[in-house]
Structures are given as structure tokens and as C-alpha cells.
Design a protein around this motif. Structure first.
Motif, PDB file in Angstrom:
ATOM      1  N   GLY A   1       0.786  -1.232   0.000  1.00  0.00           N
ATOM      2  CA  GLY A   1       0.000   0.000   0.000  1.00  0.00           C
ATOM      3  C   GLY A   1       0.810   1.269   0.000  1.00  0.00           C
ATOM      4  O   GLY A   1       0.294   2.325   0.387  1.00  0.00           O
ATOM      5  N   ALA A   2       2.049   1.230  -0.438  1.00  0.00           N
ATOM      6  CA  ALA A   2       2.888   2.434  -0.456  1.00  0.00           C
ATOM      7  C   ALA A   2       2.480   3.351  -1.605  1.00  0.00           C
ATOM      8  O   ALA A   2       1.958   2.910  -2.631  1.00  0.00           O
ATOM      9  CB  ALA A   2       4.357   2.059  -0.591  1.00  0.00           C
ATOM     10  N   LEU A   3       2.727   4.642  -1.408  1.00  0.00           N
ATOM     11  CA  LEU A   3       2.505   5.635  -2.461  1.00  0.00           C
ATOM     12  C   LEU A   3       3.722   6.540  -2.519  1.00  0.00           C
ATOM     13  O   LEU A   3       3.989   7.311  -1.591  1.00  0.00           O
ATOM     14  CB  LEU A   3       1.250   6.463  -2.152  1.00  0.00           C
ATOM     15  CG  LEU A   3       0.993   7.677  -3.057  1.00  0.00           C
ATOM     16  CD1 LEU A   3       0.916   7.268  -4.524  1.00  0.00           C
ATOM     17  CD2 LEU A   3      -0.276   8.406  -2.629  1.00  0.00           C
ATOM     18  N   LEU A   4       4.484   6.410  -3.615  1.00  0.00           N
ATOM     19  CA  LEU A   4       5.650   7.265  -3.833  1.00  0.00           C
ATOM     20  C   LEU A   4       5.313   8.240  -4.940  1.00  0.00           C
ATOM     21  O   LEU A   4       5.171   7.860  -6.104  1.00  0.00           O
ATOM     22  CB  LEU A   4       6.874   6.424  -4.212  1.00  0.00           C
ATOM     23  CG  LEU A   4       7.350   5.399  -3.184  1.00  0.00           C
ATOM     24  CD1 LEU A   4       8.619   4.707  -3.668  1.00  0.00           C
ATOM     25  CD2 LEU A   4       7.584   6.045  -1.835  1.00  0.00           C
ATOM     26  N   HIS A   5       5.168   9.510  -4.572  1.00  0.00           N
ATOM     27  CA  HIS A   5       4.809  10.522  -5.552  1.00  0.00           C
ATOM     28  C   HIS A   5       5.997  10.830  -6.473  1.00  0.00           C
ATOM     29  O   HIS A   5       7.144  10.451  -6.202  1.00  0.00           O
ATOM     30  CB  HIS A   5       4.354  11.788  -4.839  1.00  0.00           C
ATOM     31  CG  HIS A   5       2.983  11.678  -4.245  1.00  0.00           C
ATOM     32  ND1 HIS A   5       1.836  11.634  -5.003  1.00  0.00           N
ATOM     33  CD2 HIS A   5       2.568  11.592  -2.941  1.00  0.00           C
ATOM     34  CE1 HIS A   5       0.779  11.542  -4.214  1.00  0.00           C
ATOM     35  NE2 HIS A   5       1.201  11.510  -2.958  1.00  0.00           N
ATOM     36  N   ALA A   6       5.703  11.559  -7.523  1.00  0.00           N
ATOM     37  CA  ALA A   6       6.694  11.851  -8.549  1.00  0.00           C
ATOM     38  C   ALA A   6       7.968  12.443  -7.950  1.00  0.00           C
ATOM     39  O   ALA A   6       7.928  13.348  -7.121  1.00  0.00           O
ATOM     40  CB  ALA A   6       6.105  12.827  -9.563  1.00  0.00           C
ATOM     41  N   GLY A   7       9.089  11.892  -8.376  1.00  0.00           N
ATOM     42  CA  GLY A   7      10.382  12.426  -7.968  1.00  0.00           C
ATOM     43  C   GLY A   7      10.909  11.926  -6.648  1.00  0.00           C
ATOM     44  O   GLY A   7      12.013  12.312  -6.249  1.00  0.00           O
ATOM     45  N   ALA A   8      10.165  11.086  -5.934  1.00  0.00           N
ATOM     46  CA  ALA A   8      10.656  10.552  -4.660  1.00  0.00           C
ATOM     47  C   ALA A   8      11.886   9.674  -4.911  1.00  0.00           C
ATOM     48  O   ALA A   8      11.984   8.976  -5.922  1.00  0.00           O
ATOM     49  CB  ALA A   8       9.577   9.752  -3.958  1.00  0.00           C
ATOM     50  N   LYS A   9      12.819   9.711  -3.964  1.00  0.00           N
ATOM     51  CA  LYS A   9      14.053   8.932  -4.085  1.00  0.00           C
ATOM     52  C   LYS A   9      14.264   8.146  -2.796  1.00  0.00           C
ATOM     53  O   LYS A   9      14.344   8.716  -1.705  1.00  0.00           O
ATOM     54  CB  LYS A   9      15.258   9.857  -4.316  1.00  0.00           C
ATOM     55  CG  LYS A   9      15.118  10.775  -5.531  1.00  0.00           C
ATOM     56  CD  LYS A   9      15.125   9.997  -6.831  1.00  0.00           C
ATOM     57  CE  LYS A   9      15.120  10.932  -8.051  1.00  0.00           C
ATOM     58  NZ  LYS A   9      13.832  11.626  -8.252  1.00  0.00           N
ATOM     59  N   ILE A  10      14.367   6.829  -2.931  1.00  0.00           N
ATOM     60  CA  ILE A  10      14.643   5.945  -1.797  1.00  0.00           C
ATOM     61  C   ILE A  10      15.980   5.274  -2.074  1.00  0.00           C
ATOM     62  O   ILE A  10      16.137   4.569  -3.079  1.00  0.00           O
ATOM     63  CB  ILE A  10      13.546   4.871  -1.619  1.00  0.00           C
ATOM     64  CG1 ILE A  10      12.148   5.506  -1.674  1.00  0.00           C
ATOM     65  CG2 ILE A  10      13.773   4.117  -0.320  1.00  0.00           C
ATOM     66  CD1 ILE A  10      11.839   6.457  -0.568  1.00  0.00           C
ATOM     67  N   GLY A  11      16.959   5.485  -1.189  1.00  0.00           N
ATOM     68  CA  GLY A  11      18.291   4.946  -1.408  1.00  0.00           C
ATOM     69  C   GLY A  11      18.383   3.447  -1.172  1.00  0.00           C
ATOM     70  O   GLY A  11      17.401   2.771  -0.848  1.00  0.00           O
ATOM     71  N   ALA A  12      19.577   2.935  -1.313  1.00  0.00           N
ATOM     72  CA  ALA A  12      19.816   1.496  -1.170  1.00  0.00           C
ATOM     73  C   ALA A  12      19.669   1.050   0.281  1.00  0.00           C
ATOM     74  O   ALA A  12      19.893   1.807   1.220  1.00  0.00           O
ATOM     75  CB  ALA A  12      21.211   1.155  -1.679  1.00  0.00           C
TER      76      ALA A  12
ATOM     77  N   GLY B   1       5.402   8.847   0.402  1.00  0.00           N
ATOM     78  CA  GLY B   1       6.547   9.714   0.157  1.00  0.00           C
ATOM     79  C   GLY B   1       6.150  10.773  -0.858  1.00  0.00           C
ATOM     80  O   GLY B   1       5.808  10.454  -1.999  1.00  0.00           O
ATOM     81  N   HIS B   2       6.133  12.031  -0.438  1.00  0.00           N
ATOM     82  CA  HIS B   2       5.659  13.103  -1.306  1.00  0.00           C
ATOM     83  C   HIS B   2       6.739  13.529  -2.304  1.00  0.00           C
ATOM     84  O   HIS B   2       7.861  13.043  -2.288  1.00  0.00           O
ATOM     85  CB  HIS B   2       5.172  14.272  -0.462  1.00  0.00           C
ATOM     86  CG  HIS B   2       3.872  13.988   0.227  1.00  0.00           C
ATOM     87  ND1 HIS B   2       2.652  14.142  -0.386  1.00  0.00           N
ATOM     88  CD2 HIS B   2       3.598  13.520   1.480  1.00  0.00           C
ATOM     89  CE1 HIS B   2       1.689  13.812   0.444  1.00  0.00           C
ATOM     90  NE2 HIS B   2       2.233  13.419   1.585  1.00  0.00           N
TER      91      HIS B   2
ATOM     92  N   GLY C   1       7.148  14.358   3.813  1.00  0.00           N
ATOM     93  CA  GLY C   1       6.705  15.461   2.979  1.00  0.00           C
ATOM     94  C   GLY C   1       7.632  15.792   1.826  1.00  0.00           C
ATOM     95  O   GLY C   1       8.747  15.266   1.699  1.00  0.00           O
ATOM     96  N   ALA C   2       7.176  16.723   1.002  1.00  0.00           N
ATOM     97  CA  ALA C   2       7.922  17.138  -0.184  1.00  0.00           C
ATOM     98  C   ALA C   2       9.264  17.741   0.202  1.00  0.00           C
ATOM     99  O   ALA C   2       9.365  18.527   1.145  1.00  0.00           O
ATOM    100  CB  ALA C   2       7.113  18.154  -0.970  1.00  0.00           C
TER     101      ALA C   2
END
Length: 363
Positions: free
Chosen positions: A152-163, A173-174, A230-231
Motif C-alpha cells: 500500500g505504499a505511495l511514492l509521488h513523482a520524484g521521490a528517491k529511496i536509497g539502497a 513519500g511526497h 513530505g515534499a
């Protein structure tokens, strides 16, 4: 997205009054509401503006005289603002992210995506990534190697999750948030001027410039369930152990969480909060906008820090703090009042000195 007043009330577990068959397409403020919108007249002062609009139905407080407001229907809530949480979720049309895997995304063959996961254009899913069921990965998102994200995750445009990050269920993630960037950690060959100044609280002695050597961040970031970032917020990965964010914590726009920091459960970090490295923050804490927290300190459970508070030392549980440096709010207000009186006191002292220094003033 049309609902009847009865359907909305039932979904919120609330009472509907009047013509509950009225159809509602959206919500609006009382003065702007049209006949197919639910007016958010949640307080008497808001309800006074109903006459400026054309609403036929409104969200009101318990016991409100909805008929006297010339309404055809109403939804009555003991705590209307709390009811707004579920109502806004019902009425939210979303960002329009499309279902399925976009052909212009890049997904490593070793990544594992659950059921009903969508991935937008120009997004990159790295090797060893695991993403839970029903998650939405917007466009231009990066999910780094060996990161795990719950359902159920929502990663909005441009979100970055590292390794090597671990994120729980129903994460949001906004736009342009960053989770798992390297910590700001540098060291000099010998004790730096900063270290000397901290020890002396003054002159750093004979100072010489030294180059900074980078300390790599070997840890990751671990985030619990129901967390929102947040953004343009940033959460640094740990140096050796993980930076940790507890269940239910909400992080506003442009917040910085430093490396090795531990944030408890159901804590609010409001806009532009800056938290240095190796801080421990308890559960149900609220740090209002632009609060700054120095490194290596502890903030206990249920602490509230007012806007622009600067925290330089640990705070015990339950305190309400304000100011720079942070102090108990009632004490800070007392000091502030005294500060405002200083100019008048200075003038009074000057007048007294003149009177005392006049010849013959002791006669």
C-alpha cells in the motif's frame, strides 16, 4: 465521484439529518459551496458564511441548528475536524497515476513487485528491491538496491529511496522527498576548530585549517508502518546503524533528519524542522515549524516544542518548550515579557541616575 449524504454519513459513522438522498460531488468552504457540494461549516463562525454560498448540505457540529441555517441536510459530528480526515480521503481524486508498469520505466530483473503494483514512466527500481502489494510508484521515482517497501505504499513523482532501506506498510513519500541519502559526516586528521570551540565554549586557541575526510554511511534507514514524508524532506542513512522512524510518524515538507537519529511513534515533525545526527526523539512528540535540534540529545515522550524553538540540551517527557535556547513555555513567556520591559527600565534607571547625580539632591 458522487455520494449521497446518507452514504457519506454511513462511511464516517455519523448521523445524517434532513434529506439524506442529496447527491454530493465534493466539499467546499461555506461561502464558496455550490448546491452539490458539502459545506465545511464545522464551527459556528464558519456557519455564519453559509448565506454567502449556495450549499444545501453541510458538515456541522453536534447539536447545530441546521434547519435554522436554511439547509436541506446536514452531517453532525462530535469532532468535525476529525471527521474531515475520513471525508477528505473519500473525496480525494488522487494524482491520476495510471495502473500497470509503464514501458518507459526500468525495473531490474531481480526486483520483486507484489500484486497490483503500478510503476510510472522514467522510474527506476534497482536490483533486489521488494515492493509490497497495491503500491503505487509514480513517475521519475528511484528505489535503490535491496530496499524493501511494504504494501500500500505511495511514492509521488520524484521521490528517491536509497539502497538498503526498509520501509513499512502504507508509506507515503511526497514529491522529491529523499530517504537514505548519505549522512553529513566529516572528520579532520587532528581535533578541528569546531571540536575545540565546543570544549572551550570560546576561543579555539591556535587554529589551523585542515581538510575534511568523508565518513561513508554504512547503515540504512528503517521506517515503520503508516509513515508519511513530505515534499523535499530528507532522512539521512546511519553511519553504522540505521536511522529509524517509528510507526505513524508524520514528517512535513523540507524537514531534515540527520544520520543515526531515532524518532519514536506517532510523532509530528513540522515544516523546516532540522534534526542533527544521533538524536533520540520519543513517542507522540510535536516539533513545530523551524524547530532546530542539536546533535546527541534526547527528547522524551509527549514533548511539544513551539515554532522556531532551538533545542540545545535534552528535554524530559511531557515538557512544553519554546525559545532560543529552549525553555519551558511559561518561563519563556515570562522572560519575553521582562525583555519587552527592558527599554522602559533602562530609561527609568537613567532618570534615577540623573536625579542622584544632581548637586544638592541629598538635601
Amino acid at each position: 465521484m458522487t455520494h449521497t449524504v446518507a452514504e457519506i454519513a454511513h462511511a464516517l459513522g455519523l448521523e445524517a439529518a434532513g434529506d439524506d438522498s442529496l447527491e454530493i460531488d465534493g466539499v467546499a468552504e461555506p461561502a464558496d459551496a455550490g448546491p452539490r457540494q458539502l459545506a465545511m461549516a464545522m464551527k459556528p463562525e464558519y456557519a455564519e458564511k453559509l448565506g454567502q454560498g449556495r450549499a444545501r448540505a453541510a458538515m456541522l457540529w453536534d447539536g447545530a441548528d441546521w434547519q435554522g441555517m436554511a439547509l436541506d441536510a446536514a452531517i453532525l459530528a462530535p469532532r468535525p475536524r476529525y471527521a474531515l480526515s475520513a471525508l477528505s480521503a473519500m473525496m480525494d481524486p488522487g494524482q491520476g497515476y495510471t495502473a500497470g508498469i509503464h514501458p518507459m520505466s526500468s525495473i531490474d530483473e531481480t526486483a520483486k513487485l507484489g500484486r497490483n503494483v503500478s510503476v510510472g514512466p522514467f522510474s527506476v527500481i534497482g536490483p533486489g528491491v521488494v515492493i509490497g502489494d497495491d503500491s503505487v510508484i509514480g513517475p521519475q521515482v528511484l528505489v535503490g538496491q535491496d530496499t524493501r517497501i511494504g504494501e500500500g505504499a505511495l511514492l509521488h513523482a520524484g521521490a528517491k529511496i536509497g539502497a538498503r532501506c526498509t520501509i513499512g506498510a502504507r508509506f507515503i513519500g511526497h514529491f522529491n522527498c529523499v530517504v537514505g541519502n548519505d549522512g553529513f559526516s566529516f572528520v579532520t586528521p587532528e581535533a578541528s576548530g569546531v571540536e575545540k570551540a565546543r570544549e572551550s565554549l570560546g576561543d579555539q586557541g591556535e587554529a589551523k585549517g585542515q581538510p575534511w575526510a568523508r565518513i561513508a554511511s554504512l547503515g540504512g534507514v528503517t521506517i515503520g508502518d503508516e509513515v508519511e514524508v513530505g515534499a523535499a524532506a530528507a532522512i539521512d542513512r546511519g553511519t553504522v546503524r540505521d536511522t529509524r522512524i517509528g510507526n505513524g510518524t508524520k514528517i512535513d515538507n523540507q524537514v531534515q533528519v540527520g544520520h543515526n537519529t531515532v524518532v519514536g511513534e506517532h510523532t509530528l515533525l513540522c515544516g523546516q524542522v532540522g534534526i542533527a545526527g544521533s538524536v533520540t526523539i520519543g513517542d507522540f512528540v510535536v516539533l513545530a515549524g523551524q524547530v532546530g535540534v542539536s546533535d546527541n540529545i534526547r527528547i522524551g515522550d509527549n514533548v511539544i516544542c513551539g515554532g522556531s524553538t532551538i533545542v540545545l540540551s535534552s528535554i524530559p517527557a511531557g515538557r512544553v518548550m519554546l525559545g532560543y535556547p529552549a525553555m519551558k513555555m511559561d518561563q519563556h513567556l515570562e522572560v519575553y515579557k521582562a525583555l519587552r520591559r527592558l527599554p522602559r527600565m533602562a530609561r527609568d534607571v537613567a532618570e534615577l541616575r540623573k536625579a542622584v547625580s544632581k548637586p544638592g539632591s541629598n538635601d
